[in-house]
Scaffold this active site. Structure first.
Site, mmCIF file in Angstrom:
data_model
loop_
_atom_site.group_PDB
_atom_site.id
_atom_site.type_symbol
_atom_site.label_atom_id
_atom_site.label_comp_id
_atom_site.label_asym_id
_atom_site.label_seq_id
_atom_site.Cartn_x
_atom_site.Cartn_y
_atom_site.Cartn_z
ATOM 1 N N ARG A 1 4.991 -12.809 9.761
ATOM 2 C CA ARG A 1 5.664 -11.564 9.415
ATOM 3 C C ARG A 1 6.982 -11.483 10.172
ATOM 4 O O ARG A 1 7.177 -12.149 11.182
ATOM 5 C CB ARG A 1 4.782 -10.356 9.707
ATOM 6 C CG ARG A 1 4.440 -10.148 11.160
ATOM 7 C CD ARG A 1 3.320 -9.134 11.353
ATOM 8 N NE ARG A 1 3.678 -7.805 10.907
ATOM 9 C CZ ARG A 1 3.061 -7.162 9.897
ATOM 10 N NH1 ARG A 1 2.097 -7.726 9.249
ATOM 11 N NH2 ARG A 1 3.423 -5.943 9.574
ATOM 12 N N GLU B 1 0.876 -1.162 0.000
ATOM 13 C CA GLU B 1 0.000 0.000 0.000
ATOM 14 C C GLU B 1 0.915 1.215 0.000
ATOM 15 O O GLU B 1 1.806 1.326 0.842
ATOM 16 C CB GLU B 1 -0.887 -0.012 1.253
ATOM 17 C CG GLU B 1 -1.874 1.125 1.233
ATOM 18 C CD GLU B 1 -2.796 1.145 2.456
ATOM 19 O OE1 GLU B 1 -3.434 2.180 2.653
ATOM 20 O OE2 GLU B 1 -2.865 0.147 3.190
ATOM 21 N N LYS C 1 4.083 0.915 9.435
ATOM 22 C CA LYS C 1 4.260 2.199 8.740
ATOM 23 C C LYS C 1 3.602 3.332 9.524
ATOM 24 O O LYS C 1 4.086 4.454 9.524
ATOM 25 C CB LYS C 1 3.650 2.101 7.342
ATOM 26 C CG LYS C 1 4.590 1.409 6.370
ATOM 27 C CD LYS C 1 3.983 1.334 4.988
ATOM 28 C CE LYS C 1 2.971 0.217 4.903
ATOM 29 N NZ LYS C 1 2.474 -0.040 3.560
HETATM 30 P P1 ATP Z 1 2.579 -2.160 7.962
HETATM 31 O O1 ATP Z 1 1.747 -2.812 9.019
HETATM 32 O O2 ATP Z 1 4.016 -2.060 8.284
HETATM 33 O O3 ATP Z 1 2.011 -0.879 7.469
HETATM 34 P P2 ATP Z 1 1.392 -3.549 5.835
HETATM 35 O O4 ATP Z 1 1.210 -5.012 5.872
HETATM 36 O O5 ATP Z 1 0.196 -2.695 6.039
HETATM 37 O O6 ATP Z 1 2.571 -3.199 6.791
HETATM 38 P P3 ATP Z 1 1.638 -3.354 3.035
HETATM 39 O O7 ATP Z 1 2.166 -2.239 2.237
HETATM 40 O O8 ATP Z 1 0.184 -3.640 2.996
HETATM 41 O O9 ATP Z 1 2.077 -3.098 4.522
HETATM 42 O O10 ATP Z 1 2.466 -4.672 2.772
HETATM 43 C C1 ATP Z 1 2.884 -5.153 1.533
HETATM 44 C C2 ATP Z 1 3.260 -6.592 1.689
HETATM 45 O O11 ATP Z 1 4.344 -6.720 2.612
HETATM 46 C C3 ATP Z 1 2.114 -7.396 2.249
HETATM 47 O O12 ATP Z 1 2.020 -8.598 1.525
HETATM 48 C C4 ATP Z 1 2.495 -7.632 3.670
HETATM 49 O O13 ATP Z 1 1.960 -8.834 4.164
HETATM 50 C C5 ATP Z 1 4.020 -7.662 3.608
HETATM 51 N N1 ATP Z 1 4.604 -7.264 4.881
HETATM 52 C C6 ATP Z 1 4.393 -6.119 5.562
HETATM 53 N N2 ATP Z 1 5.059 -6.127 6.734
HETATM 54 C C7 ATP Z 1 5.730 -7.297 6.790
HETATM 55 C C8 ATP Z 1 6.591 -7.908 7.749
HETATM 56 N N3 ATP Z 1 6.906 -7.307 8.886
HETATM 57 N N4 ATP Z 1 7.104 -9.120 7.466
HETATM 58 C C9 ATP Z 1 6.786 -9.749 6.316
HETATM 59 N N5 ATP Z 1 5.973 -9.238 5.374
HETATM 60 C C10 ATP Z 1 5.445 -8.026 5.601
HETATM 61 MG MG MG Z 2 -1.522 -2.862 4.767
#
Ligand code: ATP
Ligand code: MG
Length: 551
Positions: free
Chosen positions: A257, A33, A267
Site C-alpha cells: 500500500r 468500501e 479512512k
Molecule cells: P483504509 O484503511 O484507508 O480505510 P481500505 O483498504 O479499508 O482503506 P477500501 O475502500 O477497502 O479502503 O479500499 C479500496 C481499495 O483501495 C482496496 O483494494 C485497497 O486495497 C486499496 N487501498 C486502500 N488504501 C490504499 C493505499 N494506501 N495504497 C494502495 N491501495 C490502497
Molecule cells: Mg477496507
C-alpha cells in the site's frame, strides 16, 4: 516523452497469463468500501487497476464493497464516483457487493449442504478463546458437529430474523488447528438487524468481508484481483471458497500500500479529523483525500504521474510527500498561467511618473508562447512585497534598498530615493524614480540591474483572501508515534491572509484554473469564493522548502 519502462511484477504475471492462455483477456476491479472519501492511497490502487486494463485491453469494474450496513452511506458512493472520474478513469460496470446478497446466501447454503459450514451459538468471546493463538492450535466449538439438516434450519431462521444480533453466526468448517489463524473456521455470516443503504431492511444477516470479496470477484469473472499486502493471509481462504464452491477461479495478487510522510491514510483516522473539527470537512485542502487535493489545486495528471513514478512495490515503504509535490510542480510549471500578486504589501510611489496616467503593459502568460499575453495596468502608485525592501541591505541584496535600482517585472527600472515609516516604525511608503527608456521589451537605458521584483498598480488591483497550507502533521509518521495521532497535528497548517492584492484579471478566475503567482507559488480559486470576496488556495510553493528532493 517515450521511455522504455520495465514491467512491474503484476504486469509480468499478466503477460505470462496471456502468453500461456491461462486467460485470453484480463479483468480487474476497484473495490472501495463506501465508508469514507477516497485518499491518495486509493489513487494508487485506481491507477493500477484501471491502468492495467487499459494497457492490456481489458475491463475494470467499480465495485462498492458494501457488505457492512452500519458504516456505509450514499454520500460516499457519490464522492467515490466523482473522484475516479476526475482522476480520468471510466469503469466498465458499476456494481455493488450487496447486489450479490442472494448469490452469497446461496453459496452459504451450498457450503452447509456440503458439510462445510455450521451455525455456532458461541459468544464472540468464546469463539475467540477457542480459536487459540498463532502458537497454540484452536479447539472445536461444541456446535461444530451439528447435522447438515439442523444447520440448514438454523441458518434459515437466522435469515428470517428469528435471532438477535450476535446470538448465532455461520462459520466455515475448515481446520481449527490450521497454522493460518484465518483458516480456523472463520465466521462467514453474522446477524445484524440494520438498515442497508441499498437493500434497506431485506436482510438481517450480512456476509463477512472474506466471504463476500472473493465470491464477488468470481461472479464478475475478475481475472486479477489486486489488493494490498495485509491480505496475503486471506489468500488461502479466498482460494478455499472458490475451490469448495467450484466457481470462476479469480486470483488474488498483493502489492504494497502507499504510505506517505506527514499524512495519515486510514479512512477511520480521516473521519476523526473531520468529526472532531481538526479540518473543515473531507475536502479540506490539508486532507490527503482526492477531493482535498483537488480543492487545493492538484491536477489529475500530477496524481497519475505520481502513482506511475512510485511504481508497484512488493514491500511496505514510505513515500516522501515532496515527491507528490514534485509531480505537481512538474505539471503546473508548464500549464499554470503566470500572474502577479502581493501578499504582504507596502506602497511604492514613482515620483516622476504622471500621477494621472495609467499605462497598459504587456506580460507573458507563461514560459510557452502559446499561452499568450495579457495586459496589466501600470501607474505611479504600486503595491510591492514587503520582503522585497531592506532598509539596511544585506550583502548580495539585489532587490530594493535606499539608493538601489531594480526592474519592476514587465515594466520599468526604478531607483529607490527615500522611504517613510508609520507610527509603529514599519515601512509604509517607498519613493522611487523611474527610467522612462527602460521599458521591458524595449529597454534602451543601458542600465544594468540584478534584481527583478513583482508589483501591482494600486488603483486597479483586486483583493482576495489567501489561504496558505502547510503539512497537516508535525512528524513524519504520525501513526507510528506513541499516543494519539491527533496530538501531532501541525498547529500552523493553515495561515490566512485576509487581504492580499492580485491582478484585476483574476476576478474572472474559474475553479479549475491554475495560476502561478510569480515568485509566490501556485494558486487556485477556492469554492468559498463569492462575488464579493475572492478566496485563493496556495496549491504548492515554487520550490521544495524541505530540501529532500532536488529540482
Ligand atoms: P483504509 O484503511 O484507508 O480505510 P481500505 O483498504 O479499508 O482503506 P477500501 O475502500 O477497502 O479502503 O479500499 C479500496 C481499495 O483501495 C482496496 O483494494 C485497497 O486495497 C486499496 N487501498 C486502500 N488504501 C490504499 C493505499 N494506501 N495504497 C494502495 N491501495 C490502497
Ligand atoms: Mg477496507
Amino acid at each position: 516523452m517515450s521511455e522504455e519502462k520495465s514491467l512491474n511484477f503484476i504486469e509480468e504475471i499478466i503477460e505470462a497469463d496471456l502468453a500461456s492462455n491461462k486467460c485470453t483477456s484480463i479483468s480487474t476491479r476497484f473495490p472501495p468500501e463506501p465508508n469514507g472519501y477516497l485518499h491518495i492511497g486509493h489513487s494508487k490502487s485506481i491507477c493500477l487497476n484501471f491502468g492495467l486494463a487499459t494497457k492490456y485491453g481489458g475491463t475494470t469494474n467499480l465495485r462498492f464493497d458494501d457488505t457492512n450496513p452500519v458504516t456505509e452511506e450514499t454520500e460516499y458512493v457519490e464522492s467515490i464516483k466523482a473522484d475516479i472520474k476526475w482522476l480520468g478513469f471510466n469503469w466498465t460496470n458499476e456494481l455493488y457487493a450487496s447486489d450479490y446478497f442472494d448469490n452469497l446466501y446461496a453459496f452459504a447454503l451450498e457450503l452447509i449442504e456440503k458439510g462445510l459450514a455450521y451455525v455456532d451459538d458461541s459468544t464472540s468471546e468464546e469463539i475467540a478463546i477457542l480459536k487459540g493463538t498463532p502458537t497454540e492450535p484452536g479447539k472445536p466449538s461444541e456446535f461444530r458437529s451439528r447435522s447438515i439438516e439442523e444447520n440448514l434450519t438454523l441458518f434459515t431462521e437466522m435469515k428470517n430474523g428469528v435471532y438477535k444480533d450476535g446470538e448465532k453466526v455461520l462459520r466455515a468448517k475448515i481446520d481449527m488447528t490450521h497454522t493460518n489463524m484465518l483458516m480456523r473456521d472463520p465466521i462467514i455470516y453474522r446477524i445484524k438487524h440494520a438498515h442497508h443503504h441499498r437493500t434497506a431492511n431485506k436482510w438481517c444477516i450480512y456476509p463477512m468481508y472474506d466471504f463476500a470479496h472473493g465470491q464477488s470477484d468470481s461472479i464478475e469473472k475478475i481475472t486479477h484481483s489486486i489488493c494490498t499486502l495485509e491480505f496475503i493471509p486471506h489468500r488461502e481462504l479466498y482460494e478455499w471458497f472458490i475451490e469448495k464452491l467450484n466457481i470462476f477461479p479469480s486470483q488474488q495478487y498483493e502489492f504494497a500500500r502507499l504510505n506517505m510522510t506527514y499524512t495519515v491514510m486510514s479512512k477511520r483516522k480521516l473521519l476523526q479529523l473531520v468529526n472532531e473539527g481538526f479540518v473543515h470537512g473531507w475536502d479540506d485542502p490539508r486532507m490527503p483525500t482526492i477531493s482535498g487535493l483537488r480543492r487545493k489545486g492538484y491536477t489529475p495528471l500530477s496524481i497519475r504521474n505520481f502513482c506511475e513514478k512510485i511504481g508497484v512495490a512488493r514491500r511496505e515503504n514510505m513515500i516522501d510527500l515532496s515527491l507528490l509535490e514534485f509531480c505537481l510542480r512538474e505539471d503546473l510549471n508548464v500549464t499554470a498561467k503566470r500572474v502577479m500578486s502581493v501578499l504582504d504589501p507596502i506602497k511604492l510611489v514613482i515620483t516622476n511618473y504622471d500621477a494621472e496616467k495609467t499605462e497598459e503593459l504587456t506580460a507573458e502568460n507563461g514560459p510557452d508562447e502559446t499561452m499568450g499575453t495579457r495586459s496589466i495596468p501600470f501607474s505611479n502608485t504600486l503595491w510591492i512585497e514587503r520582503e522585497d525592501f531592506m532598509e539596511v541591505p544585506a550583502k548580495k541584496w539585489f532587490r530594493l534598498a535606499p539608493g538601489s535600482v531594480v526592474r519592476l517585472k514587465n515594466a520599468y527600472i526604478v531607483k529607490c530615493e527615500s522611504f517613510e515609516k508609520d507610527v509603529n516604525g514599519e515601512i509604509s511608503t517607498i519613493y522611487c524614480t523611474y527610467y522612462p527608456e527602460s521599458k521591458s521589451g524595449n529597454d534602451t537605458s543601458g542600465i544594468s540591474v540584478k534584481g527583478t521584483i513583482h508589483w501591482l498598480s494600486a488603483a486597479q488591483a483586486a483583493t482576495a483572501e489567501i489561504r496558505l497550507y502547510d503539512r497537516l502533521f508535525k512528524v513524519e509518521n504520525p501513526s507510528a508515534e506513541e499516543g494519539d495521532f491527533k496530538s501531532f497535528i501541525n498547529p500552523d497548517s493553515l495561515t490566512i491572509i485576509s487581504k492580499a492584492y492580485i491582478e484585476p484579471s483574476l476576478a474572472e478566475a474559474h475553479l479549475e484554473e491554475r495560476f502561478q503567482f510569480i515568485r509566490k507559488g501556485y494558486f487556485c480559486l477556492d469554492k468559498d469564493s463569492t462575488s464579493e470576496k475572492l478566496v485563493f488556495n496556495r496549491t504548492v510553493t515554487l520550490k521544495d522548502a524541505w530540501g529532500k528532493i532536488a529540482e
